[in-house]
Design a protein around this motif. Structure first.
Motif, PDB file in Angstrom:
ATOM      1  N   HIS A  98       0.819  -1.210   0.000  1.00  0.00           N
ATOM      2  CA  HIS A  98       0.000   0.000   0.000  1.00  0.00           C
ATOM      3  C   HIS A  98       0.856   1.264   0.000  1.00  0.00           C
ATOM      4  N   CYS A  99       2.023   1.186   0.628  1.00  0.00           N
ATOM      5  CA  CYS A  99       2.904   2.358   0.735  1.00  0.00           C
ATOM      6  C   CYS A  99       4.035   2.333  -0.286  1.00  0.00           C
ATOM      7  N   ALA A 100       3.962   1.435  -1.237  1.00  0.00           N
ATOM      8  CA  ALA A 100       4.993   1.347  -2.272  1.00  0.00           C
ATOM      9  C   ALA A 100       5.103   2.680  -3.002  1.00  0.00           C
ATOM     10  N   GLY A 101       6.336   3.101  -3.223  1.00  0.00           N
ATOM     11  CA  GLY A 101       6.557   4.369  -3.910  1.00  0.00           C
ATOM     12  C   GLY A 101       6.751   5.548  -2.977  1.00  0.00           C
ATOM     13  N   LEU A 102       6.500   5.373  -1.684  1.00  0.00           N
ATOM     14  CA  LEU A 102       6.727   6.437  -0.707  1.00  0.00           C
ATOM     15  C   LEU A 102       8.112   6.254  -0.097  1.00  0.00           C
ATOM     16  N   ASP A 103       9.036   7.143  -0.432  1.00  0.00           N
ATOM     17  CA  ASP A 103      10.408   6.961   0.043  1.00  0.00           C
ATOM     18  C   ASP A 103      10.601   7.397   1.487  1.00  0.00           C
ATOM     19  N   ASN A 104       9.552   7.921   2.117  1.00  0.00           N
ATOM     20  CA  ASN A 104       9.663   8.314   3.523  1.00  0.00           C
ATOM     21  C   ASN A 104       8.976   7.325   4.462  1.00  0.00           C
ATOM     22  N   VAL A 105       8.658   6.123   3.939  1.00  0.00           N
ATOM     23  CA  VAL A 105       7.970   5.105   4.738  1.00  0.00           C
ATOM     24  C   VAL A 105       8.806   3.836   4.818  1.00  0.00           C
ATOM     25  N   GLU A 106       8.904   3.297   6.017  1.00  0.00           N
ATOM     26  CA  GLU A 106       9.555   2.012   6.273  1.00  0.00           C
ATOM     27  C   GLU A 106       8.587   1.161   7.086  1.00  0.00           C
ATOM     28  N   VAL A 107       8.333  -0.061   6.649  1.00  0.00           N
ATOM     29  CA  VAL A 107       7.443  -0.957   7.382  1.00  0.00           C
ATOM     30  C   VAL A 107       8.276  -2.112   7.930  1.00  0.00           C
ATOM     31  N   VAL A 108       8.219  -2.266   9.241  1.00  0.00           N
ATOM     32  CA  VAL A 108       9.068  -3.225   9.946  1.00  0.00           C
ATOM     33  C   VAL A 108       8.208  -4.353  10.506  1.00  0.00           C
ATOM     34  N   GLU A 109       8.635  -5.580  10.288  1.00  0.00           N
ATOM     35  CA  GLU A 109       7.994  -6.714  10.947  1.00  0.00           C
ATOM     36  C   GLU A 109       8.649  -6.897  12.308  1.00  0.00           C
ATOM     37  N   GLY A 110       7.916  -6.627  13.352  1.00  0.00           N
ATOM     38  CA  GLY A 110       8.483  -6.710  14.687  1.00  0.00           C
ATOM     39  C   GLY A 110       7.416  -6.544  15.746  1.00  0.00           C
ATOM     40  N   ASP A 111       7.794  -6.787  16.980  1.00  0.00           N
ATOM     41  CA  ASP A 111       6.901  -6.706  18.123  1.00  0.00           C
ATOM     42  C   ASP A 111       7.104  -5.359  18.803  1.00  0.00           C
ATOM     43  N   LEU A 112       6.046  -4.574  18.931  1.00  0.00           N
ATOM     44  CA  LEU A 112       6.177  -3.237  19.505  1.00  0.00           C
ATOM     45  C   LEU A 112       6.622  -3.260  20.959  1.00  0.00           C
ATOM     46  N   THR A 113       6.538  -4.428  21.608  1.00  0.00           N
ATOM     47  CA  THR A 113       6.964  -4.528  23.006  1.00  0.00           C
ATOM     48  C   THR A 113       8.463  -4.773  23.139  1.00  0.00           C
ATOM     49  N   THR A 114       9.130  -5.105  22.036  1.00  0.00           N
ATOM     50  CA  THR A 114      10.549  -5.455  22.132  1.00  0.00           C
ATOM     51  C   THR A 114      11.453  -4.677  21.186  1.00  0.00           C
ATOM     52  N   ILE A 115      10.895  -3.903  20.247  1.00  0.00           N
ATOM     53  CA  ILE A 115      11.748  -3.187  19.300  1.00  0.00           C
ATOM     54  C   ILE A 115      12.510  -2.075  20.015  1.00  0.00           C
ATOM     55  N   ALA A 116      13.624  -1.667  19.408  1.00  0.00           N
ATOM     56  CA  ALA A 116      14.404  -0.540  19.911  1.00  0.00           C
ATOM     57  C   ALA A 116      13.902   0.727  19.223  1.00  0.00           C
ATOM     58  N   TYR A 117      13.247   1.585  19.971  1.00  0.00           N
ATOM     59  CA  TYR A 117      12.677   2.795  19.400  1.00  0.00           C
ATOM     60  C   TYR A 117      13.760   3.848  19.158  1.00  0.00           C
ATOM     61  N   GLN A 118      13.704   4.478  17.997  1.00  0.00           N
ATOM     62  CA  GLN A 118      14.570   5.608  17.713  1.00  0.00           C
ATOM     63  C   GLN A 118      13.984   6.864  18.357  1.00  0.00           C
ATOM     64  N   HIS A 119      14.836   7.876  18.548  1.00  0.00           N
ATOM     65  CA  HIS A 119      14.320   9.158  19.007  1.00  0.00           C
ATOM     66  C   HIS A 119      13.327   9.664  17.969  1.00  0.00           C
ATOM     67  N   CYS A 120      12.167  10.077  18.418  1.00  0.00           N
ATOM     68  CA  CYS A 120      11.077  10.383  17.483  1.00  0.00           C
ATOM     69  C   CYS A 120      10.266  11.570  17.971  1.00  0.00           C
ATOM     70  N   ASP A 121       9.320  11.992  17.116  1.00  0.00           N
ATOM     71  CA  ASP A 121       8.531  13.184  17.400  1.00  0.00           C
ATOM     72  C   ASP A 121       7.040  12.895  17.567  1.00  0.00           C
ATOM     73  N   PHE A 122       6.565  11.819  16.947  1.00  0.00           N
ATOM     74  CA  PHE A 122       5.129  11.528  16.972  1.00  0.00           C
ATOM     75  C   PHE A 122       4.940  10.022  16.862  1.00  0.00           C
ATOM     76  N   VAL A 123       4.089   9.484  17.732  1.00  0.00           N
ATOM     77  CA  VAL A 123       3.817   8.042  17.752  1.00  0.00           C
ATOM     78  C   VAL A 123       2.305   7.833  17.763  1.00  0.00           C
ATOM     79  N   VAL A 124       1.841   6.925  16.935  1.00  0.00           N
ATOM     80  CA  VAL A 124       0.422   6.593  16.854  1.00  0.00           C
ATOM     81  C   VAL A 124       0.225   5.103  17.136  1.00  0.00           C
ATOM     82  N   ALA A 125      -0.749   4.800  17.969  1.00  0.00           N
ATOM     83  CA  ALA A 125      -1.185   3.415  18.174  1.00  0.00           C
ATOM     84  C   ALA A 125      -2.698   3.416  18.007  1.00  0.00           C
ATOM     85  N   TYR A 126      -3.170   2.967  16.852  1.00  0.00           N
ATOM     86  CA  TYR A 126      -4.588   3.069  16.499  1.00  0.00           C
ATOM     87  C   TYR A 126      -5.218   1.690  16.586  1.00  0.00           C
TER      88      TYR A 126
END
Length: 236
Positions: A98-126
């Protein structure tokens, strides 16, 4: 409308054929599903201005519908690097397509409880955090708060429990009527309810607020509410 493949009590999963019907089913099941997406996109622009680079996350990105909208919602969002996280391979595949062609999007297969979060500005959990037990949710909130830069924000849209059995019963009845009026059959509604037993673990508004406060957020509150569904904003 195509029905979700639901079998026995407690059997709910997001794998298999679910990605092909997920968005359609959510729109028939969740009040304000699209209105919430509109709000999140507008909200994100309040935290992505100024000097960059900026990073945003969607936790539980599913098929990438909201992720795509966030990544393309104006110049500041387009200049932000967006990371979608989902643990289901089928959802990750759908989101990447769905996001193919968007160079500012990365989709990661991982568990949100164990990933290493980068310093960020906005987080959404919908419609994501209510699948975590409260104890685990507490730790994830803490990790998100630590990863956010000062002034960054976390938006969460979840199903919540009402304060009291009588109000919970009333809200549940109204929600079932919403689903029926949206085209779901009584059998589909009951099957979905049973499939989520022990899987969906909502808590009350007060409990969510207490967890956000404990995680270290400076301010927090409700900015969207309809029946059992509530959108929270928490700012570091």
């Amino acid at each position: 409308m195509t029905s979700l493949p639901i079998t026995s009590p407690g059997s709910w999963v997001f794998s298999g054929d679910v990605p092909t019907v997920f968005v359609d089913h959510a729109r028939h099941s969740v009040p304000l599903y699209d209105a919430g997406h509109d709000l999140v996109c507008d909200l994100s622009t309040c935290f992505l201005g100024g000097d960059g680079p900026h990073i945003g996350y969607e936790l539980g990105s599913a098929t990438g519908q909201l992720l795509h909208r966030l990544a393309t919602h104006g110049p500041a969002n387009h200049a932000t690097h967006w990371i979608g996280v989902d643990r289901e391979a089928a959802m990750v595949k759908a989101a990447r397509e769905h996001c193919a062609g968007l160079d500012n999007v990365e989709v990661v297969e991982g568990d949100l409880t164990t990933i290493a979060y980068q310093h960020c500005d906005f987080v959404v959990a919908y419609l994501t955090m209510h699948f975590l037990p409260p104890g685990l949710r507490r730790e994830v909130f803490r990790q998100i708060c630590q990863a956010l830069r000062p002034g960054g924000a976390f938006f969460m849209f979840d199903k919540v429990l009402a304060p009291g059995a009588q109000l919970e019963d009333l809200i549940t009845t109204l929600h079932y009527r919403f689903k029926r009026n949206a085209g779901l059959s009584p059998e589909e509604i009951l099957n979905k309810k049973e499939s989520l037993l022990g899987v969906l673990q909502p808590v009350s508004t007060d409990d969510n607020v207490a967890l956000l406060k404990e995680a270290g957020f400076a301010s927090y509150g409700t900015i969207l509410k309809y029946l059992a569904f509530e959108g929270f904003i928490a700012i570091k």
